[in-house]
Design a protein around this motif. Structure first.
Motif, PDB file in Angstrom:
ATOM      1  N   VAL A  51       1.386  -0.882   0.077  1.00 20.70           N
ATOM      2  CA  VAL A  51       0.122  -0.069   0.458  1.00 20.70           C
ATOM      3  C   VAL A  51       0.755   1.205  -0.131  1.00 20.70           C
ATOM      4  O   VAL A  51       0.799   2.262  -0.633  1.00 20.70           O
ATOM      5  CB  VAL A  51      -0.747   0.301   1.302  1.00 20.70           C
ATOM      6  CG1 VAL A  51      -1.596   1.105   1.129  1.00 20.70           C
ATOM      7  CG2 VAL A  51      -2.328  -0.709   1.100  1.00 20.70           C
ATOM      8  N   ALA A  52       1.675   1.270   1.028  1.00 27.46           N
ATOM      9  CA  ALA A  52       2.986   2.912   0.960  1.00 27.46           C
ATOM     10  C   ALA A  52       4.293   2.334   2.130  1.00 27.46           C
ATOM     11  O   ALA A  52       4.143   1.133   2.419  1.00 27.46           O
ATOM     12  CB  ALA A  52       1.967   3.562   1.690  1.00 27.46           C
ATOM     13  N   THR A  53       5.003   3.177   1.349  1.00 24.04           N
ATOM     14  CA  THR A  53       6.397   2.623   2.009  1.00 24.04           C
ATOM     15  C   THR A  53       6.548   4.080   2.768  1.00 24.04           C
ATOM     16  O   THR A  53       6.380   5.506   2.094  1.00 24.04           O
ATOM     17  CB  THR A  53       7.395   2.169   1.424  1.00 24.04           C
ATOM     18  OG1 THR A  53       7.392   3.270   0.185  1.00 24.04           O
ATOM     19  CG2 THR A  53       6.856   1.053   0.975  1.00 24.04           C
ATOM     20  N   ILE A  54       7.720   3.826   3.565  1.00 24.11           N
ATOM     21  CA  ILE A  54       7.923   5.130   4.431  1.00 24.11           C
ATOM     22  C   ILE A  54       9.463   5.040   4.492  1.00 24.11           C
ATOM     23  O   ILE A  54       9.786   4.093   5.407  1.00 24.11           O
ATOM     24  CB  ILE A  54       7.366   6.407   5.479  1.00 24.11           C
ATOM     25  CG1 ILE A  54       8.575   7.121   5.725  1.00 24.11           C
ATOM     26  CG2 ILE A  54       7.022   4.916   6.130  1.00 24.11           C
ATOM     27  CD1 ILE A  54       7.128   8.599   6.595  1.00 24.11           C
ATOM     28  N   THR A  55      10.929   5.992   4.787  1.00 26.81           N
ATOM     29  CA  THR A  55      12.168   5.611   4.723  1.00 26.81           C
ATOM     30  C   THR A  55      12.366   6.113   6.218  1.00 26.81           C
ATOM     31  O   THR A  55      11.656   6.443   6.469  1.00 26.81           O
ATOM     32  CB  THR A  55      12.953   5.926   3.342  1.00 26.81           C
ATOM     33  OG1 THR A  55      12.750   8.125   3.992  1.00 26.81           O
ATOM     34  CG2 THR A  55      12.466   5.923   2.268  1.00 26.81           C
ATOM     35  N   SER A  56      13.876   5.747   6.348  1.00 30.70           N
ATOM     36  CA  SER A  56      13.491   5.760   7.579  1.00 30.70           C
ATOM     37  C   SER A  56      14.095   7.339   7.604  1.00 30.70           C
ATOM     38  O   SER A  56      13.451   8.402   8.880  1.00 30.70           O
ATOM     39  CB  SER A  56      15.069   5.185   8.318  1.00 30.70           C
ATOM     40  OG  SER A  56      16.097   5.484   7.407  1.00 30.70           O
ATOM     41  N   THR A  57      14.399   8.076   6.677  1.00 24.85           N
ATOM     42  CA  THR A  57      14.019   9.300   6.931  1.00 24.85           C
ATOM     43  C   THR A  57      13.233  10.481   6.242  1.00 24.85           C
ATOM     44  O   THR A  57      12.817  11.670   6.048  1.00 24.85           O
ATOM     45  CB  THR A  57      15.231  10.399   5.800  1.00 24.85           C
ATOM     46  OG1 THR A  57      15.266   9.969   4.852  1.00 24.85           O
ATOM     47  CG2 THR A  57      16.600   9.451   6.531  1.00 24.85           C
ATOM     48  N   GLY A  58      11.527   9.334   5.919  1.00 25.18           N
ATOM     49  CA  GLY A  58      10.783  10.246   6.062  1.00 25.18           C
ATOM     50  C   GLY A  58      10.149   9.734   4.502  1.00 25.18           C
ATOM     51  O   GLY A  58       8.869  10.648   3.938  1.00 25.18           O
ATOM     52  N   ASN A  59      11.104   9.439   3.643  1.00 30.91           N
ATOM     53  CA  ASN A  59      10.773   9.919   2.005  1.00 30.91           C
ATOM     54  C   ASN A  59       9.242   8.540   1.898  1.00 30.91           C
ATOM     55  O   ASN A  59       9.324   7.509   2.448  1.00 30.91           O
ATOM     56  CB  ASN A  59      11.808   9.146   1.386  1.00 30.91           C
ATOM     57  CG  ASN A  59      12.455  10.434   0.911  1.00 30.91           C
ATOM     58  OD1 ASN A  59      12.250  11.491   0.669  1.00 30.91           O
ATOM     59  ND2 ASN A  59      13.958  10.429   1.430  1.00 30.91           N
ATOM     60  N   LYS A  67      -3.083   6.431  -3.546  1.00 27.83           N
ATOM     61  CA  LYS A  67      -2.766   7.909  -3.622  1.00 27.83           C
ATOM     62  C   LYS A  67      -3.066   8.664  -3.859  1.00 27.83           C
ATOM     63  O   LYS A  67      -4.051   9.309  -4.524  1.00 27.83           O
ATOM     64  CB  LYS A  67      -2.022   8.263  -5.354  1.00 27.83           C
ATOM     65  CG  LYS A  67      -0.447   7.664  -5.305  1.00 27.83           C
ATOM     66  CD  LYS A  67       0.311   7.605  -6.523  1.00 27.83           C
ATOM     67  CE  LYS A  67       1.483   6.834  -6.308  1.00 27.83           C
ATOM     68  NZ  LYS A  67       2.404   7.057  -8.242  1.00 27.83           N
ATOM     69  N   GLY A  68      -3.333  10.112  -3.289  1.00 30.00           N
ATOM     70  CA  GLY A  68      -4.293  10.956  -3.139  1.00 30.00           C
ATOM     71  C   GLY A  68      -5.473  10.844  -1.924  1.00 30.00           C
ATOM     72  O   GLY A  68      -6.082  11.767  -1.186  1.00 30.00           O
ATOM     73  N   ARG A  69      -5.655   9.567  -1.227  1.00 31.63           N
ATOM     74  CA  ARG A  69      -6.374   9.251  -0.587  1.00 31.63           C
ATOM     75  C   ARG A  69      -5.624   9.236   1.149  1.00 31.63           C
ATOM     76  O   ARG A  69      -5.908   9.061   2.496  1.00 31.63           O
ATOM     77  CB  ARG A  69      -7.435   7.922  -0.968  1.00 31.63           C
ATOM     78  CG  ARG A  69      -7.721   8.460  -1.867  1.00 31.63           C
ATOM     79  CD  ARG A  69      -8.772   7.296  -2.138  1.00 31.63           C
ATOM     80  NE  ARG A  69      -8.520   6.035  -2.431  1.00 31.63           N
ATOM     81  CZ  ARG A  69      -8.562   5.188  -1.915  1.00 31.63           C
ATOM     82  NH1 ARG A  69      -9.413   5.332  -0.666  1.00 31.63           N
ATOM     83  NH2 ARG A  69      -8.256   4.055  -2.436  1.00 31.63           N
ATOM     84  N   PHE A  70      -4.232   7.919   0.806  1.00 36.89           N
ATOM     85  CA  PHE A  70      -3.668   7.765   2.364  1.00 36.89           C
ATOM     86  C   PHE A  70      -2.686   8.405   2.701  1.00 36.89           C
ATOM     87  O   PHE A  70      -1.928   8.665   1.391  1.00 36.89           O
ATOM     88  CB  PHE A  70      -3.292   6.135   1.926  1.00 36.89           C
ATOM     89  CG  PHE A  70      -4.189   5.073   1.830  1.00 36.89           C
ATOM     90  CD1 PHE A  70      -5.701   5.857   1.114  1.00 36.89           C
ATOM     91  CD2 PHE A  70      -4.189   4.166   1.758  1.00 36.89           C
ATOM     92  CE1 PHE A  70      -6.623   4.196   1.969  1.00 36.89           C
ATOM     93  CE2 PHE A  70      -5.488   2.839   1.704  1.00 36.89           C
ATOM     94  CZ  PHE A  70      -7.361   3.650   1.726  1.00 36.89           C
ATOM     95  N   THR A  71      -1.837   8.546   3.694  1.00 34.00           N
ATOM     96  CA  THR A  71      -1.264   9.100   4.519  1.00 34.00           C
ATOM     97  C   THR A  71      -0.033   8.359   5.054  1.00 34.00           C
ATOM     98  O   THR A  71      -0.941   7.846   5.908  1.00 34.00           O
ATOM     99  CB  THR A  71      -0.952  10.830   4.668  1.00 34.00           C
ATOM    100  OG1 THR A  71      -1.825  11.531   3.836  1.00 34.00           O
ATOM    101  CG2 THR A  71       0.416  11.018   5.143  1.00 34.00           C
ATOM    102  N   ILE A  72       1.177   7.785   4.713  1.00 31.77           N
ATOM    103  CA  ILE A  72       1.768   7.197   6.168  1.00 31.77           C
ATOM    104  C   ILE A  72       2.709   8.192   6.578  1.00 31.77           C
ATOM    105  O   ILE A  72       3.380   9.006   6.189  1.00 31.77           O
ATOM    106  CB  ILE A  72       2.505   6.231   4.869  1.00 31.77           C
ATOM    107  CG1 ILE A  72       3.161   4.885   5.605  1.00 31.77           C
ATOM    108  CG2 ILE A  72       3.571   6.961   4.035  1.00 31.77           C
ATOM    109  CD1 ILE A  72       4.207   4.095   5.092  1.00 31.77           C
ATOM    110  N   SER A  73       3.202   7.467   7.511  1.00 31.37           N
ATOM    111  CA  SER A  73       3.733   8.127   8.459  1.00 31.37           C
ATOM    112  C   SER A  73       4.541   7.381  10.076  1.00 31.37           C
ATOM    113  O   SER A  73       4.180   6.215   9.544  1.00 31.37           O
ATOM    114  CB  SER A  73       3.155   9.481   9.384  1.00 31.37           C
ATOM    115  OG  SER A  73       2.484   9.254  10.713  1.00 31.37           O
ATOM    116  N   ARG A  74       5.890   7.815  10.041  1.00 29.76           N
ATOM    117  CA  ARG A  74       6.257   7.150  11.480  1.00 29.76           C
ATOM    118  C   ARG A  74       6.851   8.095  12.021  1.00 29.76           C
ATOM    119  O   ARG A  74       7.297   9.724  11.476  1.00 29.76           O
ATOM    120  CB  ARG A  74       7.017   6.714  10.548  1.00 29.76           C
ATOM    121  CG  ARG A  74       8.696   6.635  10.067  1.00 29.76           C
ATOM    122  CD  ARG A  74       9.163   6.171   9.419  1.00 29.76           C
ATOM    123  NE  ARG A  74      10.527   5.192  10.225  1.00 29.76           N
ATOM    124  CZ  ARG A  74      10.875   4.666   9.519  1.00 29.76           C
ATOM    125  NH1 ARG A  74      11.363   3.548   8.381  1.00 29.76           N
ATOM    126  NH2 ARG A  74      11.792   3.388  10.707  1.00 29.76           N
TER     127      ARG A  74
END
Length: 114
Positions: A51-59, A67-74
């Motif tokens: 569904v989505a990925t986020i790098t350790s630095t936030g990319n 796209k445009g509906r979901f937001t991944i964060s950490r």
């Protein structure tokens, strides 16, 4: 041993929103900030899909269907991750899994239905 715990799933009407959370256990604290984090989902009778990925630095990166509906964060300090899901559709119904460093959570059910 449980290394990742998801929460926040549930039943929501089409067009609604949910926020999924993923919390790492202390057993994987040492690797949490090293690896990319991802959310996957698996609908009944279908293969698990990214569904989505986020790098350790936030990319971040998203599957086209969210796209445009979901937001991944950490939050590396808190060793947590989240997936904000807006404008949900019935086809988003699935078990959602958190993944980091070869560790999977147990999954949380998301059902989008009127």
């Amino acid at each position: 041993q449980v290394h990742l715990v998801e929460s926040g799933g549930g039943l929501v009407q089409p067009g609604g929103s949910l926020r999924l959370s993923c919390a790492a256990s202390i057993s994987i604290f040492s690797i949490f900030t090293v690896y990319d984090m991802a959310w996957y989902r698996q609908a009944p009778g279908k293969q698990r899909e990214l569904v989505a990925t986020i790098t350790s630095t936030g990319n971040t990166n998203y599957a086209d269907f969210v796209k445009g509906r979901f937001t991944i964060s950490r939050d590396n300090a808190k060793k947590t991750g989240s997936l904000q899901m807006n404008s949900l559709k019935p086809e988003d119904t699935a078990v959602y899994y958190c993944y980091i460093g070869n560790f999977w959570g147990q999954g949380t059910q998301v059902t989008v239905s009127s």
